[in-house]
Design a protein around this motif. Structure first.
Motif, PDB file in Angstrom:
ATOM      1  N   LEU A 312      13.295   1.668  -8.039  1.00  0.00           N
ATOM      2  CA  LEU A 312      13.223   1.817  -6.589  1.00  0.00           C
ATOM      3  C   LEU A 312      12.049   2.701  -6.187  1.00  0.00           C
ATOM      4  O   LEU A 312      11.312   2.398  -5.251  1.00  0.00           O
ATOM      5  CB  LEU A 312      14.521   2.424  -6.051  1.00  0.00           C
ATOM      6  CG  LEU A 312      15.697   1.484  -5.807  1.00  0.00           C
ATOM      7  CD1 LEU A 312      16.903   2.277  -5.346  1.00  0.00           C
ATOM      8  CD2 LEU A 312      15.323   0.440  -4.777  1.00  0.00           C
ATOM      9  N   ILE A 313      11.897   3.806  -6.899  1.00  0.00           N
ATOM     10  CA  ILE A 313      10.797   4.717  -6.594  1.00  0.00           C
ATOM     11  C   ILE A 313       9.454   4.007  -6.757  1.00  0.00           C
ATOM     12  O   ILE A 313       8.560   4.117  -5.914  1.00  0.00           O
ATOM     13  CB  ILE A 313      10.868   5.972  -7.491  1.00  0.00           C
ATOM     14  CG1 ILE A 313      12.088   6.822  -7.107  1.00  0.00           C
ATOM     15  CG2 ILE A 313       9.588   6.790  -7.383  1.00  0.00           C
ATOM     16  CD1 ILE A 313      12.315   8.019  -8.012  1.00  0.00           C
ATOM     17  N   GLN A 314       9.334   3.260  -7.856  1.00  0.00           N
ATOM     18  CA  GLN A 314       8.081   2.537  -8.103  1.00  0.00           C
ATOM     19  C   GLN A 314       7.815   1.502  -7.002  1.00  0.00           C
ATOM     20  O   GLN A 314       6.680   1.346  -6.549  1.00  0.00           O
ATOM     21  CB  GLN A 314       8.128   1.863  -9.465  1.00  0.00           C
ATOM     22  CG  GLN A 314       8.112   2.851 -10.634  1.00  0.00           C
ATOM     23  CD  GLN A 314       8.305   2.167 -11.971  1.00  0.00           C
ATOM     24  OE1 GLN A 314       8.621   0.983 -12.050  1.00  0.00           O
ATOM     25  NE2 GLN A 314       8.118   2.927 -13.046  1.00  0.00           N
ATOM     26  N   ALA A 315       8.876   0.815  -6.585  1.00  0.00           N
ATOM     27  CA  ALA A 315       8.718  -0.185  -5.529  1.00  0.00           C
ATOM     28  C   ALA A 315       8.305   0.461  -4.214  1.00  0.00           C
ATOM     29  O   ALA A 315       7.408  -0.031  -3.507  1.00  0.00           O
ATOM     30  CB  ALA A 315      10.018  -0.967  -5.344  1.00  0.00           C
ATOM     31  N   MET A 316       8.922   1.593  -3.868  1.00  0.00           N
ATOM     32  CA  MET A 316       8.596   2.256  -2.610  1.00  0.00           C
ATOM     33  C   MET A 316       7.228   2.923  -2.674  1.00  0.00           C
ATOM     34  O   MET A 316       6.524   3.018  -1.665  1.00  0.00           O
ATOM     35  CB  MET A 316       9.679   3.278  -2.258  1.00  0.00           C
ATOM     36  CG  MET A 316      11.018   2.648  -1.877  1.00  0.00           C
ATOM     37  SD  MET A 316      10.869   1.461  -0.509  1.00  0.00           S
ATOM     38  CE  MET A 316      10.274   2.510   0.803  1.00  0.00           C
ATOM     39  N   GLU A 317       6.830   3.389  -3.863  1.00  0.00           N
ATOM     40  CA  GLU A 317       5.476   3.926  -4.005  1.00  0.00           C
ATOM     41  C   GLU A 317       4.441   2.818  -3.791  1.00  0.00           C
ATOM     42  O   GLU A 317       3.396   3.046  -3.170  1.00  0.00           O
ATOM     43  CB  GLU A 317       5.303   4.558  -5.389  1.00  0.00           C
ATOM     44  CG  GLU A 317       6.013   5.901  -5.527  1.00  0.00           C
ATOM     45  CD  GLU A 317       5.917   6.471  -6.934  1.00  0.00           C
ATOM     46  OE1 GLU A 317       6.158   7.678  -7.102  1.00  0.00           O
ATOM     47  OE2 GLU A 317       5.610   5.688  -7.877  1.00  0.00           O
ATOM     48  N   ALA A 318       4.742   1.639  -4.323  1.00  0.00           N
ATOM     49  CA  ALA A 318       3.853   0.498  -4.087  1.00  0.00           C
ATOM     50  C   ALA A 318       3.809   0.159  -2.604  1.00  0.00           C
ATOM     51  O   ALA A 318       2.739  -0.127  -2.043  1.00  0.00           O
ATOM     52  CB  ALA A 318       4.324  -0.709  -4.890  1.00  0.00           C
ATOM     53  N   ALA A 319       4.974   0.194  -1.937  1.00  0.00           N
ATOM     54  CA  ALA A 319       5.020  -0.087  -0.497  1.00  0.00           C
ATOM     55  C   ALA A 319       4.203   0.929   0.286  1.00  0.00           C
ATOM     56  O   ALA A 319       3.492   0.585   1.234  1.00  0.00           O
ATOM     57  CB  ALA A 319       6.461  -0.090  -0.010  1.00  0.00           C
ATOM     58  N   SER A 320       4.271   2.208  -0.127  1.00  0.00           N
ATOM     59  CA  SER A 320       3.517   3.253   0.561  1.00  0.00           C
ATOM     60  C   SER A 320       2.019   3.052   0.397  1.00  0.00           C
ATOM     61  O   SER A 320       1.244   3.280   1.331  1.00  0.00           O
ATOM     62  CB  SER A 320       3.920   4.622   0.004  1.00  0.00           C
ATOM     63  OG  SER A 320       3.202   5.649   0.645  1.00  0.00           O
ATOM     64  N   ARG A 321       1.614   2.599  -0.787  1.00  0.00           N
ATOM     65  CA  ARG A 321       0.184   2.359  -1.025  1.00  0.00           C
ATOM     66  C   ARG A 321      -0.313   1.166  -0.210  1.00  0.00           C
ATOM     67  O   ARG A 321      -1.417   1.180   0.336  1.00  0.00           O
ATOM     68  CB  ARG A 321      -0.063   2.104  -2.508  1.00  0.00           C
ATOM     69  CG  ARG A 321      -1.530   1.854  -2.844  1.00  0.00           C
ATOM     70  CD  ARG A 321      -1.717   1.461  -4.289  1.00  0.00           C
ATOM     71  NE  ARG A 321      -1.148   0.157  -4.590  1.00  0.00           N
ATOM     72  CZ  ARG A 321      -1.746  -1.003  -4.327  1.00  0.00           C
ATOM     73  NH1 ARG A 321      -2.924  -1.013  -3.703  1.00  0.00           N
ATOM     74  NH2 ARG A 321      -1.172  -2.146  -4.651  1.00  0.00           N
ATOM     75  N   ALA A 337      13.303   9.686   0.809  1.00  0.00           N
ATOM     76  CA  ALA A 337      14.756   9.602   0.637  1.00  0.00           C
ATOM     77  C   ALA A 337      15.116   9.087  -0.756  1.00  0.00           C
ATOM     78  O   ALA A 337      16.037   9.595  -1.403  1.00  0.00           O
ATOM     79  CB  ALA A 337      15.353   8.693   1.704  1.00  0.00           C
ATOM     80  N   VAL A 338      14.393   8.076  -1.229  1.00  0.00           N
ATOM     81  CA  VAL A 338      14.678   7.525  -2.565  1.00  0.00           C
ATOM     82  C   VAL A 338      14.378   8.555  -3.639  1.00  0.00           C
ATOM     83  O   VAL A 338      15.128   8.699  -4.614  1.00  0.00           O
ATOM     84  CB  VAL A 338      13.850   6.240  -2.785  1.00  0.00           C
ATOM     85  CG1 VAL A 338      13.904   5.792  -4.240  1.00  0.00           C
ATOM     86  CG2 VAL A 338      14.354   5.123  -1.879  1.00  0.00           C
ATOM     87  N   ARG A 339      13.286   9.285  -3.490  1.00  0.00           N
ATOM     88  CA  ARG A 339      12.924  10.287  -4.496  1.00  0.00           C
ATOM     89  C   ARG A 339      13.941  11.413  -4.586  1.00  0.00           C
ATOM     90  O   ARG A 339      14.173  11.980  -5.658  1.00  0.00           O
ATOM     91  CB  ARG A 339      11.550  10.867  -4.154  1.00  0.00           C
ATOM     92  CG  ARG A 339      10.386   9.986  -4.585  1.00  0.00           C
ATOM     93  CD  ARG A 339       9.079  10.574  -4.126  1.00  0.00           C
ATOM     94  NE  ARG A 339       7.933   9.840  -4.696  1.00  0.00           N
ATOM     95  CZ  ARG A 339       6.704   9.947  -4.233  1.00  0.00           C
ATOM     96  NH1 ARG A 339       6.450  10.741  -3.189  1.00  0.00           N
ATOM     97  NH2 ARG A 339       5.723   9.269  -4.795  1.00  0.00           N
ATOM     98  N   THR A 340      14.564  11.755  -3.446  1.00  0.00           N
ATOM     99  CA  THR A 340      15.538  12.846  -3.444  1.00  0.00           C
ATOM    100  C   THR A 340      16.952  12.358  -3.727  1.00  0.00           C
ATOM    101  O   THR A 340      17.906  13.136  -3.632  1.00  0.00           O
ATOM    102  CB  THR A 340      15.514  13.571  -2.093  1.00  0.00           C
ATOM    103  OG1 THR A 340      15.760  12.619  -1.045  1.00  0.00           O
ATOM    104  CG2 THR A 340      14.160  14.233  -1.869  1.00  0.00           C
ATOM    105  N   GLY A 341      17.090  11.072  -4.019  1.00  0.00           N
ATOM    106  CA  GLY A 341      18.391  10.536  -4.404  1.00  0.00           C
ATOM    107  C   GLY A 341      19.205  10.001  -3.266  1.00  0.00           C
ATOM    108  O   GLY A 341      20.337   9.553  -3.457  1.00  0.00           O
ATOM    109  N   GLY A 342      18.646  10.005  -2.058  1.00  0.00           N
ATOM    110  CA  GLY A 342      19.371   9.470  -0.923  1.00  0.00           C
ATOM    111  C   GLY A 342      19.085   7.994  -0.727  1.00  0.00           C
ATOM    112  O   GLY A 342      18.519   7.318  -1.576  1.00  0.00           O
ATOM    113  N   ALA A 343      19.470   7.471   0.403  1.00  0.00           N
ATOM    114  CA  ALA A 343      19.233   6.060   0.736  1.00  0.00           C
ATOM    115  C   ALA A 343      18.259   5.982   1.892  1.00  0.00           C
ATOM    116  O   ALA A 343      18.266   6.834   2.780  1.00  0.00           O
ATOM    117  CB  ALA A 343      20.551   5.386   1.114  1.00  0.00           C
ATOM    118  N   PRO A 344      17.392   4.970   1.916  1.00  0.00           N
ATOM    119  CA  PRO A 344      16.451   4.816   3.030  1.00  0.00           C
ATOM    120  C   PRO A 344      17.168   4.723   4.360  1.00  0.00           C
ATOM    121  O   PRO A 344      18.278   4.185   4.456  1.00  0.00           O
ATOM    122  CB  PRO A 344      15.729   3.511   2.692  1.00  0.00           C
ATOM    123  CG  PRO A 344      15.859   3.379   1.211  1.00  0.00           C
ATOM    124  CD  PRO A 344      17.204   3.951   0.883  1.00  0.00           C
TER     125      PRO A 344
END
Length: 397
Positions: A312-321, A337-344
């Motif tokens: 999930l983190i990798q996917a959201m990092e790609a989305a951020s880029r 939120a994903v990095r801190t263990g929460g939900a988007p």
């Protein structure tokens, strides 16, 4: 202006100089009548006992031309429309063309041909030339050809050659018919070279030097149209597969599709961004960003975010880029939120800008129809409202 001669399409691509009739036959560009016939007879006799002949001394075909290739070149030589295109794209040397061009013009022309031919041959693996040196030849070719194409002297040269060839098949053509086709022909090798994904980043830098010249800037996107469309189709197919798996609740499979298919396909599209309009690049980035974000949201809602946290983190990092400016704040919030263990907190905006524009157009057309109905009558009101629906349909498509 009449459509450019078909010879431009015949030569387009990496074969531009390889198939040139003067490269194949070895004839000078001022060859006429009896000289051409005698040369053909000599080559026919030679190729009756030999498999190939080397062609012009500067021909880019290292292993020579076969009998059928030489025969075809002589047949094309008979058509003045084809011959003139090949004249423009081969060495003029010291041929007595009877034109009013100064020696410097002919020299610049030959230097542009030499640089362009050398760059193409280096890209196709003929000769051990470092990429840095290739860039220099591409740049020299762009500068040389741009100077020629912008020069009134080239048009005069073509007009003179059309008169000198004195063939009725040229009567329906003007010099501009030949000038119009040259920029696209000179750019055409880039389309084939772009098929190799590994060279696209360097190719984009090379093409940037060509787009510095207005004569090449306009036709360059058309050269890459098929390559770009193929890339977009692959990306859309991958997005469709990921979307279907996401909608059916197969969130882990959807995430795997994003990683294994969508992101590589988008990387390929990114390598072509130099040849795509800014609006289209932004729209594709938005589409991929939304797909990544919404699959991540679906995984979190399904309670799968802990076992799939790293993906999930990798996917959201790609989305951020990838995210365009309009999505960046939402995506960065969800990534945090994903990095801190929460939900988007929620999905990125799912209504496409084109749909928003369509809504505005429809509202304006209805309002305009009401005003028109009050001031100009029902016919005008109906026409304006129908026109609005037509425009909305265009935006939706």
């Amino acid at each position: 202006m009449k459509e450019s001669p078909a010879r431009f399409a015949d030569l387009a691509g990496l074969r531009l100089y390889r198939r040139n009739i003067f490269a194949v036959t070895g004839l000078p560009v001022d060859a006429r009548g009896p000289a051409v016939r005698r040369h053909r007879q000599r080559l026919d006799a030679r190729l009756a006992v030999e498999k190939t002949w080397a062609g012009d001394a500067h021909s880019p075909v290292w292993d020579g031309y076969r009998k059928d290739e030489v025969r075809l070149a002589f047949e094309e030589f008979q058509d003045p429309r084809r011959r003139l295109v090949d004249e423009l794209t081969w060495y003029w040397r010291d041929a007595d063309l009877g034109c009013a061009c100064g020696p410097a013009t002919h020299q610049r022309h030959d230097e542009a041909v030499r640089a362009h031919l050398t760059a193409i041959e280096a890209e196709t693996g003929h000769g051990d030339m470092p990429a840095a040196r290739r860039a220099g030849y591409w740049s020299d070719a762009a500068d040389g050809w741009a100077e020629l194409l912008d020069s009134p002297g080239l048009r005069s040269h073509i007009a003179h050659r059309m008169t000198a060839l004195a063939d009725p098949r040229l009567d329906d053509h003007a010099p501009d018919d030949f000038l119009a086709g040259l920029p696209g022909l000179l750019l055409s090798p880039f389309a084939e070279l772009a098929a190799d994904r590994s060279v696209r980043p360097r190719l984009a830098q090379v093409c940037a030097g060509w787009t510095d010249h207005p004569v090449f800037a306009a036709p360059l996107p058309d050269v890459f149209e098929d390559t770009v469309e193929d890339s977009v189709d692959r990306l859309k197919d991958a997005l469709r597969t990921a979307g279907e798996r996401h909608e059916s609740g197969r969130h882990a499979d959807a995430l795997a599709t994003l990683e294994e298919q969508v992101l590589p396909a988008y990387a390929e599209f990114e390598s072509l961004e130099r040849f795509v309009s800014e609006s289209r690049s932004e729209e594709m980035a938005h589409t991929v960003t939304v797909a990544l974000n919404n699959v991540a949201l679906g995984i979190c809602e399904a309670g799968l975010h802990k076992p799939l946290r790293q993906q999930l983190i990798q996917a959201m990092e790609a989305a951020s880029r990838i995210a365009p400016a309009r999505d960046q704040a939402q995506i960065d919030e969800n990534l945090k939120a994903v990095r801190t263990g929460g939900a988007p907190a929620g999905a990125a905006q799912q209504l496409k800008p084109s749909e928003c524009v369509g809504c505005v157009v429809l509202l304006l057309s209805i309002a305009g129809g009401v005003v028109a109905g009050l001031t100009a009558g029902a016919a005008w009101a109906t026409g304006i409202i129908i026109g609005g629906f037509v425009l909305v349909g265009m935006f939706s498509s």
